[in-house]
Each structure stands twice: as C-alpha cells, then as structure tokens.
Design a protein around this motif. Structure first.
Motif, PDB file in Angstrom:
ATOM      1  N   ALA A  53      -4.119  12.432  63.006  1.00 29.68           N
ATOM      2  CA  ALA A  53      -3.329  11.242  62.692  1.00 29.68           C
ATOM      3  C   ALA A  53      -1.974  11.618  62.112  1.00 29.68           C
ATOM      4  O   ALA A  53      -0.963  10.981  62.402  1.00 29.68           O
ATOM      5  CB  ALA A  53      -4.094  10.362  61.702  1.00 29.68           C
ATOM      6  N   LEU A  54      -1.965  12.655  61.296  1.00 23.72           N
ATOM      7  CA  LEU A  54      -0.723  13.067  60.637  1.00 23.72           C
ATOM      8  C   LEU A  54       0.166  13.879  61.565  1.00 23.72           C
ATOM      9  O   LEU A  54       1.398  13.795  61.497  1.00 23.72           O
ATOM     10  CB  LEU A  54      -1.052  13.895  59.390  1.00 23.72           C
ATOM     11  N   GLN A  55      -0.445  14.692  62.428  1.00 22.02           N
ATOM     12  CA  GLN A  55       0.316  15.570  63.319  1.00 22.02           C
ATOM     13  C   GLN A  55      -0.432  15.702  64.637  1.00 22.02           C
ATOM     14  O   GLN A  55      -1.265  16.590  64.802  1.00 22.02           O
ATOM     15  CB  GLN A  55       0.513  16.932  62.655  1.00 22.02           C
ATOM     16  N   PRO A  56      -0.140  14.805  65.580  1.00 27.92           N
ATOM     17  CA  PRO A  56      -0.903  14.787  66.829  1.00 27.92           C
ATOM     18  C   PRO A  56      -0.831  16.072  67.649  1.00 27.92           C
ATOM     19  O   PRO A  56      -1.745  16.344  68.428  1.00 27.92           O
ATOM     20  CB  PRO A  56      -0.271  13.615  67.597  1.00 27.92           C
ATOM     21  N   ASP A  57       0.237  16.851  67.509  1.00 27.67           N
ATOM     22  CA  ASP A  57       0.386  18.053  68.324  1.00 27.67           C
ATOM     23  C   ASP A  57      -0.213  19.305  67.690  1.00 27.67           C
ATOM     24  O   ASP A  57      -0.255  20.353  68.322  1.00 27.67           O
ATOM     25  CB  ASP A  57       1.872  18.329  68.605  1.00 27.67           C
ATOM     26  N   PRO A  63       6.070  14.291  62.867  1.00 21.74           N
ATOM     27  CA  PRO A  63       4.977  13.554  62.231  1.00 21.74           C
ATOM     28  C   PRO A  63       4.458  12.392  63.074  1.00 21.74           C
ATOM     29  O   PRO A  63       5.180  11.778  63.850  1.00 21.74           O
ATOM     30  CB  PRO A  63       5.609  13.044  60.932  1.00 21.74           C
ATOM     31  N   GLY A  64       3.170  12.090  62.871  1.00 26.33           N
ATOM     32  CA  GLY A  64       2.553  11.003  63.597  1.00 26.33           C
ATOM     33  C   GLY A  64       3.202   9.668  63.347  1.00 26.33           C
ATOM     34  O   GLY A  64       3.257   8.816  64.243  1.00 26.33           O
ATOM     35  N   TRP A  65       3.717   9.442  62.140  1.00 27.81           N
ATOM     36  CA  TRP A  65       4.317   8.137  61.856  1.00 27.81           C
ATOM     37  C   TRP A  65       5.596   7.926  62.654  1.00 27.81           C
ATOM     38  O   TRP A  65       5.910   6.808  63.060  1.00 27.81           O
ATOM     39  CB  TRP A  65       4.561   7.961  60.359  1.00 27.81           C
ATOM     40  N   LYS A  66       6.334   9.013  62.920  1.00 25.17           N
ATOM     41  CA  LYS A  66       7.531   8.867  63.755  1.00 25.17           C
ATOM     42  C   LYS A  66       7.151   8.627  65.210  1.00 25.17           C
ATOM     43  O   LYS A  66       7.820   7.887  65.935  1.00 25.17           O
ATOM     44  CB  LYS A  66       8.420  10.105  63.631  1.00 25.17           C
ATOM     45  N   ARG A  67       6.062   9.252  65.645  1.00 28.18           N
ATOM     46  CA  ARG A  67       5.586   9.000  66.998  1.00 28.18           C
ATOM     47  C   ARG A  67       5.252   7.513  67.169  1.00 28.18           C
ATOM     48  O   ARG A  67       5.528   6.915  68.200  1.00 28.18           O
ATOM     49  CB  ARG A  67       4.321   9.797  67.282  1.00 28.18           C
ATOM     50  N   ALA A  68       4.602   6.966  66.154  1.00 25.51           N
ATOM     51  CA  ALA A  68       4.189   5.575  66.234  1.00 25.51           C
ATOM     52  C   ALA A  68       5.393   4.649  66.336  1.00 25.51           C
ATOM     53  O   ALA A  68       5.385   3.676  67.096  1.00 25.51           O
ATOM     54  CB  ALA A  68       3.332   5.210  65.020  1.00 25.51           C
ATOM     55  N   HIS A  98       9.170  -7.312  67.479  1.00 20.53           N
ATOM     56  CA  HIS A  98       7.866  -6.950  68.013  1.00 20.53           C
ATOM     57  C   HIS A  98       7.071  -6.114  67.015  1.00 20.53           C
ATOM     58  O   HIS A  98       7.611  -5.381  66.234  1.00 20.53           O
ATOM     59  CB  HIS A  98       7.995  -6.218  69.353  1.00 20.53           C
ATOM     60  N   HIS A  99       5.770  -6.292  67.105  1.00 17.80           N
ATOM     61  CA  HIS A  99       4.842  -5.557  66.238  1.00 17.80           C
ATOM     62  C   HIS A  99       4.102  -4.560  67.117  1.00 17.80           C
ATOM     63  O   HIS A  99       3.183  -4.933  67.849  1.00 17.80           O
ATOM     64  CB  HIS A  99       3.845  -6.506  65.577  1.00 17.80           C
ATOM     65  N   GLY A 100       4.487  -3.312  67.099  1.00 19.67           N
ATOM     66  CA  GLY A 100       3.903  -2.318  67.986  1.00 19.67           C
ATOM     67  C   GLY A 100       2.524  -1.883  67.554  1.00 19.67           C
ATOM     68  O   GLY A 100       2.221  -1.809  66.366  1.00 19.67           O
ATOM     69  N   HIS A 101       1.686  -1.596  68.532  1.00 20.02           N
ATOM     70  CA  HIS A 101       0.353  -1.049  68.259  1.00 20.02           C
ATOM     71  C   HIS A 101       0.157   0.147  69.169  1.00 20.02           C
ATOM     72  O   HIS A 101       0.453   0.084  70.356  1.00 20.02           O
ATOM     73  CB  HIS A 101      -0.722  -2.093  68.538  1.00 20.02           C
ATOM     74  N   HIS A 102      -0.363   1.236  68.626  1.00 21.34           N
ATOM     75  CA  HIS A 102      -0.407   2.485  69.384  1.00 21.34           C
ATOM     76  C   HIS A 102      -1.676   3.242  69.058  1.00 21.34           C
ATOM     77  O   HIS A 102      -2.166   3.206  67.941  1.00 21.34           O
ATOM     78  CB  HIS A 102       0.808   3.343  69.019  1.00 21.34           C
ATOM     79  N   HIS A 103      -2.184   3.909  70.074  1.00 22.60           N
ATOM     80  CA  HIS A 103      -3.367   4.761  69.902  1.00 22.60           C
ATOM     81  C   HIS A 103      -2.939   6.213  70.051  1.00 22.60           C
ATOM     82  O   HIS A 103      -2.796   6.699  71.170  1.00 22.60           O
ATOM     83  CB  HIS A 103      -4.430   4.426  70.948  1.00 22.60           C
ATOM     84  N   PRO A 104      -2.720   6.936  68.953  1.00 23.96           N
ATOM     85  CA  PRO A 104      -2.295   8.332  69.069  1.00 23.96           C
ATOM     86  C   PRO A 104      -3.289   9.181  69.846  1.00 23.96           C
ATOM     87  O   PRO A 104      -2.907  10.047  70.608  1.00 23.96           O
ATOM     88  CB  PRO A 104      -2.197   8.790  67.608  1.00 23.96           C
ATOM     89  N   ASP A 105      -4.565   8.938  69.665  1.00 23.07           N
ATOM     90  CA  ASP A 105      -5.557   9.753  70.369  1.00 23.07           C
ATOM     91  C   ASP A 105      -6.878   9.002  70.385  1.00 23.07           C
ATOM     92  O   ASP A 105      -7.550   8.877  69.371  1.00 23.07           O
ATOM     93  CB  ASP A 105      -5.729  11.108  69.666  1.00 23.07           C
ATOM     94  N   GLU A 106      -7.254   8.489  71.541  1.00 22.14           N
ATOM     95  CA  GLU A 106      -8.478   7.712  71.648  1.00 22.14           C
ATOM     96  C   GLU A 106      -9.710   8.544  71.315  1.00 22.14           C
ATOM     97  O   GLU A 106     -10.716   8.027  70.869  1.00 22.14           O
ATOM     98  CB  GLU A 106      -8.607   7.150  73.067  1.00 22.14           C
ATOM     99  N   VAL A 107      -9.631   9.855  71.547  1.00 24.15           N
ATOM    100  CA  VAL A 107     -10.782  10.711  71.290  1.00 24.15           C
ATOM    101  C   VAL A 107     -11.183  10.671  69.824  1.00 24.15           C
ATOM    102  O   VAL A 107     -12.353  10.610  69.468  1.00 24.15           O
ATOM    103  CB  VAL A 107     -10.472  12.163  71.719  1.00 24.15           C
ATOM    104  N   LEU A 122       7.710  -0.597  58.995  1.00 20.61           N
ATOM    105  CA  LEU A 122       6.634   0.184  58.387  1.00 20.61           C
ATOM    106  C   LEU A 122       5.607   0.592  59.438  1.00 20.61           C
ATOM    107  O   LEU A 122       5.265  -0.186  60.327  1.00 20.61           O
ATOM    108  CB  LEU A 122       5.928  -0.625  57.291  1.00 20.61           C
ATOM    109  N   VAL A 123       5.110   1.815  59.302  1.00 21.14           N
ATOM    110  CA  VAL A 123       4.056   2.338  60.164  1.00 21.14           C
ATOM    111  C   VAL A 123       2.794   2.530  59.335  1.00 21.14           C
ATOM    112  O   VAL A 123       2.858   3.051  58.214  1.00 21.14           O
ATOM    113  CB  VAL A 123       4.459   3.690  60.784  1.00 21.14           C
ATOM    114  N   PHE A 124       1.668   2.122  59.888  1.00 21.62           N
ATOM    115  CA  PHE A 124       0.375   2.317  59.238  1.00 21.62           C
ATOM    116  C   PHE A 124      -0.522   3.096  60.198  1.00 21.62           C
ATOM    117  O   PHE A 124      -0.685   2.713  61.356  1.00 21.62           O
ATOM    118  CB  PHE A 124      -0.274   0.980  58.890  1.00 21.62           C
ATOM    119  N   ILE A 125      -1.096   4.195  59.708  1.00 20.05           N
ATOM    120  CA  ILE A 125      -1.970   5.043  60.517  1.00 20.05           C
ATOM    121  C   ILE A 125      -3.319   5.163  59.814  1.00 20.05           C
ATOM    122  O   ILE A 125      -3.375   5.402  58.598  1.00 20.05           O
ATOM    123  CB  ILE A 125      -1.368   6.453  60.701  1.00 20.05           C
TER     124      ILE A 125
END
Length: 416
Positions: A195-199, A230-235, A265-274, A369-372
């Motif tokens: 969640a914090l660092q997807p790569d 960071p994951g929050w910037k990806r989001a 818009h209110h974005g929603h994102h799935h960094p990694d479904e796994v 704001l991003v929430f992960i």
C-alpha cells in the motif's frame, strides 16, 4: 548498476534494532568477488563481525576507516556525508558503496545527495534503496496503541511516521525477523508495504539473510522517480487519469452565495487487487470546519494505513498538509494559498505556474486527500468528510481550531 566509471551505491535504512547491522555483516561475509565500502553513521552502534576485521577482535579506526580482512573497508561518518563519500572515492579502491542511514532518519535525503548536480553525483550512481523492517514492530506500529516513539532526535514523531517514510522510497523491503511472525502476519506486513510502495520488492528474511545480488548491482533505483514513488501519489495520479474508477454518484451540488458549485471528482483506485489494498481520493472546493475536521481525523479508523494531502481549512490562509501514518496524524502549514496573496504577487505566481488549476471564485484553494487502507468503509468516510465541511452560514465566520496558521508550523492532531 555501474555506468561510465561511476561507483554503485546501495542505501540501507531501517529503524533501530531492525537488523541493519546484521545485514551489513551478512553482505560483508558473502561479498564474493566484490570489494565493498560500508559507510555508517555511528560506529558506536555498529558491531562488525570480528572475523571480518583485519587485526584483532575490535574495530580499530584510522581516520574513521577500518580495513577488513576480506578487502572491504568500514568507516565512521565523522565528516559530513558529502565530504566522506568524496574522500572514499578518491582514496580507496572498492567496487560498491553501502551507506547505512541512521535508524532515526529517512533515506530520501541521502539518495538526493547522490542524484543532484554535485561532485558526489559525478562519482557515484545510486543502485538500490533498501529498507530493513523489524516485521513484528512494523505491525505493532500500525496497531494504534502503544506505538513507540523515535529516539535520539528532537523530533519525537512516532515510529510509524519514520517507517512509512523509509518504506515509501524503497526499491526493496526486507521483512526481517520473519521467523517471529505467523503466515497471516507476514501477509499483513506485505499488504502494508504494498500500500505504501506498490513497486517495492518484499523479501522475507531471518537474521537479514538475503542473496547479495538482490541488493548489490540490482539497478532498481530510478532517479527520475525518486519523488513520485509513494502509493499515495500513485492514487492521486490514478484519480486524475483513470476516470473509470471515479465514484460519480457522490457528485452532489452545493449552493453558496447564490452560485452552484459541483464537487470535483472523487477518485477510487485499486493499487493491487491481489493484496486487497484500495485507495480513494477526496477533492472539494469547500473548506473544512476546523473542529469538525480535527474530530474526523482523530476518529480515522485503524484500517486506514496512510492518509496524505492538502486540506482547505476555513478561516485559515495556509495550505495545511495532512500526514497520517498508522495512529499518528500531523498537520503542517506549508505556505499561503496563492489566492490569499496580494494581487501583484498572486499574478506573478500564476504566470509562473501555467498548469495551476484555478477556480474563478476560490482560486487554488481546495482539499485534495488520499486515503489508503484495507477493509475500510469508504462510504462512511466520505459522509464524515462531507459533514466536516462548513455550512453556508459558517463559510465566512471567524473559526478557531487546532490547525497551524503560520508557515512551517507543525501540530500533532492525533498521537498514538
């Protein structure tokens, strides 16, 4: 990866007791044909294995540098880092430099030294950023209770803040002390890191035993992305680019002063479904009531691993940065909204930032704001955020609250 004669550098970070010294000894013992230079911040905290030291069982320093029996060297950071690494490159022959950042510091400033235009950048090439985690302590830091404080610095932020900052810029994360965790706990730790660092590549280790080739010569660091990892910037970027994940049903209209204003818009994102980790972005051009927003942050559920962004606080000319890591939440006044500046200064800033989003009435003022996290109630959080906004009657009221209103001022909104 070494290029044009530049020396490759691996930068190690990790909290006190995570296993950085154990990892250093492991790398020295398994260096193979490599000749390593190891730069550490405080030799008093490092116990390099006696068998690796050229003479005797104690590390004898000559101007802060010790020759080790395998041809490697280990040196104490007595000078500033830039001076030390330049001296090493000039005076010593080695194949790879390992820099251990202090257990109470972040690796990003060290990486920048090697990537910015300087005499250091001309001599070295950052190879990989590695964070060593005490996995049981990492999980405990996000449990919400009894979070240990970082020690040895005037900054007494909780450990969760530091761990987040170290993980967010990492290429490789060692989940050390894996033998002290259950399979479920290791999966949870993997989810948090992802969640914090997807790569980041996560490697489960016991006593920091890892194949040196995964940390030395891996060539995983990309200097062009050091500030975008960071994951929050990806989001945030995903919310901008991937409109298929927007939750458009929440685009309510709000009236103020006779005008109609639409929510962004209110974005929603799935960094990694796994891993089951999801994020959402909340954007609004209506300010928060300071007390109600503070109450929202204080009640943020443990399922939220990371929250980050900028908030528009009513009756406050400052852009307030919100940074949450586990149980810890801090607010920092980054500087004034451009819209709050005198007209001449405002026009100058806008001319220098042609891509700046600008609202006819509110200028650059907005919340982003991003929430992960995992298994959180997004609908409930969005509703609570909406309830924390000012009403039409409160918009121009004189409101006081806990948020800073002087540039660079910093307050703890919630302590662990």
């Amino acid at each position: 990866m070494e290029t044009d004669g530049e020396l490759p550098v691996t930068i190690l970070s990790g909290s006190l007791g995570a296993g950085k010294t154990t990892l250093l000894n492991h790398l020295l013992s398994n260096a193979g044909d490599r000749t390593l230079a190891v730069l550490v911040n405080d030799m008093g905290e490092v116990n390099v294995d006696a068998e690796l030291v050229a003479e005797g069982s104690e590390l004898e320093l000559d101007d802060g540098v010790a020759e080790l029996s395998n041809g490697c060297i280990c040196c104490e950071l007595q000078d500033d880092l830039e001076t030390a690494v330049v001296r090493l490159a000039r005076d010593r022959s080695f194949d790879h430099l390992i820099v251990e950042s202090s257990g109470i510091s972040e690796p990003a400033p060290v990486a920048r030294l090697f990537t910015t235009e300087s005499r250091v950048a001309a001599l070295y090439d950052v190879d990989t950023l590695v964070t060593v985690l005490d996995t049981p302590a990492f999980l405990e830091a996000f449990a919400g209770e009894g979070t240990p404080q970082r020690r040895g610095t005037e900054d007494d932020r909780p450990l969760s803040d530091l761990l987040v900052e170290q993980v967010e810029v990492s290429n490789v994360v060692l989940l050390n002390k894996a033998d002290l965790c259950t399979d479920a706990e290791l999966e949870e730790a993997t989810e948090l890191v992802n969640a914090l660092q997807p790569d980041a590549e996560t490697i489960r280790t016991e006593f920091a035993a890892v194949d040196p080739d995964q940390l030395l010569g891996a060539g995983l660091f990309d200097p062009s992305r050091v500030n975008d990892l960071p994951g929050w910037k990806r989001a945030l970027e995903a919310a901008d680019d991937d409109h298929g994940h927007e939750t458009t049903a929440t685009h309510d209209e709000h009236r103020h002063g006779g005008d109609t204003h639409h929510d962004e818009h209110h974005g929603h994102h799935h960094p990694d479904e796994v891993y089951g980790v999801t994020s959402f972005v909340y954007r609004r051009r209506r300010p928060f009531h300071p007390d109600r927003f503070a109450a929202f942050l204080e009640d943020l559920p443990p399922a939220i691993v990371r929250a980050k962004g900028t908030a528009w606080i009513a009756d406050n000319d400052m852009r307030v940065a919100i940074a949450q890591a586990g149980p810890s939440i801090r607010a920092t006044a980054q500087g004034p909204w451009i819209a709050s500046l005198p007209e001449i200064e405002r026009d100058m800033y806008r001319s220098n930032r042609p891509d700046l989003e600008w609202h006819d009435e509110h200028g650059d003022r907005r919340t982003e704001l991003v929430f992960i996290g995992t298994d959180y109630d997004e609908s409930a959080l969005r509703s609570a955020l909406e309830d924390a906004l000012v009403t039409d009657e409160e918009w121009y009221a004189s409101l006081e609250g806990p948020f800073p209103d002087e540039q660079n001022a910093d307050v703890v909104v919630r302590e662990p």
